[in-house]
Motif scaffolding. Structure first.
Motif, PDB file in Angstrom:
ATOM      1  N   GLY A  68       0.835  -1.180   0.000  1.00  0.00           N
ATOM      2  CA  GLY A  68       0.000   0.000   0.000  1.00  0.00           C
ATOM      3  C   GLY A  68       0.882   1.247   0.000  1.00  0.00           C
ATOM      4  N   ARG A  69       0.289   2.366  -0.345  1.00  0.00           N
ATOM      5  CA  ARG A  69       1.089   3.587  -0.384  1.00  0.00           C
ATOM      6  C   ARG A  69       1.546   3.954   1.024  1.00  0.00           C
ATOM      7  N   ARG A  70       2.810   4.445   1.129  1.00  0.00           N
ATOM      8  CA  ARG A  70       3.391   4.812   2.414  1.00  0.00           C
ATOM      9  C   ARG A  70       3.783   6.280   2.393  1.00  0.00           C
ATOM     10  N   GLU A  71       3.646   6.948   3.499  1.00  0.00           N
ATOM     11  CA  GLU A  71       4.026   8.354   3.573  1.00  0.00           C
ATOM     12  C   GLU A  71       5.536   8.488   3.744  1.00  0.00           C
ATOM     13  N   GLY A  72       6.085   9.556   3.191  1.00  0.00           N
ATOM     14  CA  GLY A  72       7.517   9.793   3.284  1.00  0.00           C
ATOM     15  C   GLY A  72       8.263   9.263   2.081  1.00  0.00           C
ATOM     16  N   ILE A  73       9.101  10.102   1.468  1.00  0.00           N
ATOM     17  CA  ILE A  73       9.876   9.719   0.293  1.00  0.00           C
ATOM     18  C   ILE A  73      11.332   9.534   0.705  1.00  0.00           C
TER      19      ILE A  73
END
Length: 610
Positions: A68-73
């Motif tokens: 799933g999409r995760r926050e923070g690059i």
């Protein structure tokens, strides 16, 4: 010593300008991770104009399978001056910013708490290629080569992918190789490679495939017997119709004669498209249309006609941001209510909620069966994230011995039976489903006239209130019958182990499961259920009854699935806690985790004070 937690566990984002040819390079990067045997999930975040605005391509790499999409690059490849400052701020502390150093960066655009890696991408491209357009295109392959070096990706994998991509244009392979190696060797010569964030080959993919949901949906329609598609272009559903056209030419064309056994029509608008589908389905053809929420709005009157006249219709709704034009290239689950109750009057429609391309495939052919069996519209509720992004999924499975469920269709022989008391809207089995005929079945018997107005059991026009009431009450019986047939929810525990539950559906699944995993690590166990269909089966109601509080994850502003549960099952609203996301980006596990944790913390404080 490198941090092993950063091996095969990171988020990389490519910040580009729409229309510059970056999609090819970004896709090659994602597929190189896949070919390395490492789970990954790409998200294409693009504008609704043709070219010139910022676009992002984000890849989550996680060898534990949390996709799933995760926050923070962690790594930002920033080659768009328009969004550079915003992109720079998105990088987490200790992360990496890879940028084009052909021109020197202003001091204000340098962060001391991250690693700044300058690659003279455009200068390298200009040194090698003379045509300005080629310089721009191969600049993308140069930054791909830099990423391959920095992340220790096998360059031979990327070269193989390039050969496959340009198999029909072999002259393009050598210059792509040149650009790839240019970026690769420059980076190797000027930086310590690999980074502590890197890729290591694994064997974690097995026989899984990489596929877009819209392509899987189109294949499911073909395997489900559909030979007619009418559509009108609208993002993000257009590729469903295009994929149907592509695969139908391969699978539904007679190899000996070249004769096409299918038809596809681009209608003048969405209303015309569904009208054609209704006409085709009434004539016995398995037909479908694909659209998005704005198209469903336009189709409402015809959806009501199909519901009341009881004509099978399969509709694919690839949801996007609304209302109105909204954010047409952003994802959302904002059409739950408008699709469930589409059209005026008292209507309810079967909805299917896929969570993977494999389920798009399965629910597409299942949806065609359900439409025929219950003689009613069935709507597949996909969304932009699932439909237009590639996902790692199980191979598509189809039982060749499987027979289509055409439902209660009378043959000419049936109509010849002596003493047959047949009425088009007569319920003889007590399940609310009437028998129908397909035009042309019999020269004189068959009652092919179909009404969208009030009628009696024999399709004779009437405005008698009691007769009308009998008819709509029968439709309710049919609706209740469908609860026994639609896909049941999926549970993620053998038996309930908590007083708290969590409900999710569609593309919220991956992030919800990751949030649950983290909650359990922290000592907060929650039971989980994924809804696959509407109407809700008895299992859904039972799950709600067995928990004190249930978190309902909705990717829309108003908590539409929560509203549907309250409305249909008469659940106490205070029992259902909304976890909402409606910014146009796929929901993250961090967001779900934070919302649930906050609620549990407040609940604990209130309990302690009492």
């Amino acid at each position: 010593m490198s941090d092993t937690s950063r091996v095969n566990n990171f988020v990389i984002r490519f910040a580009n300008v729409n229309g510059t040819g970056s999609a090819s390079a970004n896709g090659l990067f994602a597929k190189s991770i896949f070919r390395s045997g490492v789970p990954m999930s790409p998200k294409n975040i693009f504008p609704s104009n043709i070219q010139g605005l910022p676009t992002w391509y984000e890849v989550r790499v996680n060898d534990k399978g949390f996709l799933g999409r995760r926050e923070g690059i962690d790594i930002l490849v920033g080659v768009n001056p328009q969004s550079f400052r915003e992109d720079l701020e998105s990088v987490v502390r200790g992360g990496y910013m890879i940028y084009d150093s052909s021109r020197q960066l202003h001091d204000e655009l340098i962060r001391e708490d991250i690693h700044m890696i300058g690659i003279p991408m455009m200068r390298l491209s200009m040194d090698e290629f003379d045509v300005p357009r080629h310089q721009q295109l191969f600049k993308n392959i140069i930054y791909l080569g830099a990423c391959v070096a920095l992340l220790d990706i096998d360059i031979d994998i990327v070269k193989q992918l390039i050969e496959e991509q340009f198999a029909s244009k072999p002259k393009l392979v050598p210059p792509n190789f040149t650009a790839l190696e240019k970026g690769y060797h420059y980076t190797k010569d000027h930086f310590d490679c690999p980074l502590d964030i890197r890729v290591e080959k694994r064997d974690l993919i097995g026989n899984k495939i990489l596929l877009e949901g819209n392509a899987a949906t189109a294949l499911g329609a073909i395997y489900g017997g559909s030979t007619f598609c009418a559509w009108y272009p609208i993002t993000p559903s257009t590729s469903v119709a295009k994929a149907f056209d592509k695969y139908a030419h391969k699978l539904l064309t007679d190899r000996k004669t070249g004769k096409k056994k299918f038809a596809i029509v681009q209608a003048e608008d969405e209303l015309a498209a569904i009208g054609m589908v209704i006409g085709a389905a009434w004539n016995g053809v398995r037909a479908f249309t694909s659209t998005s929420g704005a198209g469903v709005s336009l189709m409402n009157e015809f959806i009501g006609l199909a519901y009341f006249a009881e004509i099978p219709v399969f509709l694919v709704n690839v949801q996007r941001g609304g209302p109105s034009t909204g954010m047409p290239t952003r994802t959302q689950q904002g059409d739950v209510l408008s699709s469930a109750y589409a059209s005026h009057g008292d209507t309810k429609h079967i909805l299917l909620f896929p969570a993977s391309p494999a389920e798009c495939f399965e629910m597409s052919y299942t949806g065609l069966d359900l439409a025929d069996r219950f003689q009613t519209p069935v709507i597949l509720m996909s969304d932009l994230d699932l439909g237009m992004n590639e996902h790692i999924t199980e191979p598509l499975q189809y039982d060749k011995k499987r027979k289509f469920d055409r439902g209660k269709v009378l043959t000419a022989e049936d109509l010849e039976q002596s003493g047959l008391d047949w009425g088009r809207y007569l319920d003889v089995d007590g399940d609310g489903i009437c028998y129908r005929t397909i035009p042309g079945t019999h020269p004189s018997k068959g009652g092919y006239f179909t009404r969208g107005t009030s009628r009696d059991e024999y399709a004779k026009y009437t405005e008698n209130g009691e007769v009308y009431k009998r008819n709509v009450d029968r439709l309710t019986v049919k609706w209740n019958t469908s609860k026994k047939v639609v896909p049941k929810p999926e549970f993620y525990q053998p038996s309930n182990q908590s007083s708290y539950g969590i409900i999710f559906f569609g593309t919220s699944t991956d992030s919800a499961l990751e949030a649950m995993n983290e909650l359990e690590k922290r000592g907060n166990r929650v039971d989980a259920m994924r809804i696959k269909a509407f109407p809700f089966t008895p299992e859904v109601e039972s799950f709600l009854d067995q928990h004190d509080e249930v978190f309902v994850i909705d990717q829309n502003k108003d908590g539409q699935m929560r509203t549907l549960l309250i409305n249909e099952l008469e659940i106490n609203p205070s029992k259902l806690i909304s976890v909402l996301n409606y910014n146009g980006y796929p929901i993250t596990s961090d967001h779900i985790l934070n919302k649930i944790t906050q609620h549990l913390s407040v609940k604990e404080l209130v309990t302690e004070s009492i």
